[in-house]
Design a protein around this motif. Structure first.
Motif, short mmCIF file in Angstrom:
data_model
loop_
_atom_site.label_atom_id
_atom_site.label_comp_id
_atom_site.label_asym_id
_atom_site.label_seq_id
_atom_site.Cartn_x
_atom_site.Cartn_y
_atom_site.Cartn_z
N GLU A 130 11.71 1.70 7.12
CA GLU A 130 11.51 0.27 7.10
C GLU A 130 10.77 -0.29 7.99
N ASP A 150 9.98 6.51 -0.70
CA ASP A 150 10.92 6.01 0.52
C ASP A 150 10.25 6.23 1.93
N GLN A 171 7.26 0.09 6.02
CA GLN A 171 7.05 -0.88 5.09
C GLN A 171 7.10 -2.31 5.38
N GLU A 172 7.90 -3.07 5.84
CA GLU A 172 7.92 -4.18 6.82
C GLU A 172 6.28 -4.52 7.15
N THR A 220 6.85 -7.08 2.49
CA THR A 220 7.45 -5.66 2.39
C THR A 220 6.71 -5.08 1.92
#
Length: 191
Positions: free
Chosen positions: A16, A13, A19-20, A7
């Motif tokens: 996800e 922010d 980010q991954e 990650t």
């Protein structure tokens, strides 16, 4: 299999799935889930493009086929060390001129967006993707008898995550290396 948390340490922010997302070299040599491959290609199909020209083309080659072997033969030696374990190799091609010969100056940019959409959809569905510039574009164009207006730009490895411990030492080290990006202040020239 050793699972490594890849990650990204983002400053803000973000989604996800972004980010991954990372580009592994360890692939499990298994057959591709055809439904997931179809979803990834569908995501690419719906990518934006200038004037809706959709100047991307793909050679989708599954491991064990002649097309796969032709793509592997075009890879740089370093990429031939790991990429043949991927379930699929995709030759990503930009249509740099239309059939009448009119140049498309955004073809490579638009292809990049299509591959990005493919990548994110694949990752969201549990697959992994690694894009490679290390290949002989001229050899790939010859191998698939591509018209001169069809320019191979990258090769995409797609499949299931494998065990990094099965890679040779140099590749294993890269697989575990910390993820890093330039700071936003360095990539934004004016704000």
């Amino acid at each position: 299999m050793t699972i490594v948390d890849r990650t990204a340490p983002t400053d803000h922010d973000i989604l996800e799935v972004l980010q991954e997302r990372w580009s592994p070299r360890a692939y499990e040599p298994v057959e591709i889930d055809e439904a997931l491959l179809a979803k990834a290609l569908e995501a690419a199909r719906w990518s934006p493009s200038a004037y809706n020209a959709q100047p991307w083309r793909f050679v989708v080659a599954r491991r064990g086929t002649e097309a796969f072997d032709r793509i592997v033969a075009s890879l740089a030696e370093f990429n031939r060390m790991w990429a043949p374990n991927a379930s699929v190799l995709i030759l990503a091609i930009a249509e740099t001129a239309n059939e009448e010969g009119r140049a498309n100056p955004t073809a490579v940019y638009d292809l990049g967006q299509a591959v990005a959409h493919l990548t994110i959809q694949a990752h969201a569905d549990g697959l992994v993707v690694h894009q490679m510039s290390g290949f002989d574009a001229a050899a790939a164009a010859t191998a698939f008898d591509l018209d001169e207006r069809l320019q191979p730009v990258t090769v995409v490895a797609l499949g299931s995550l494998g065990d990094a411990e099965e890679l040779d030492a140099m590749l294993r080290e890269r697989e575990h290396a910390p993820r890093a990006r330039k700071p936003i202040a360095q990539i934004v020239l004016a704000s």
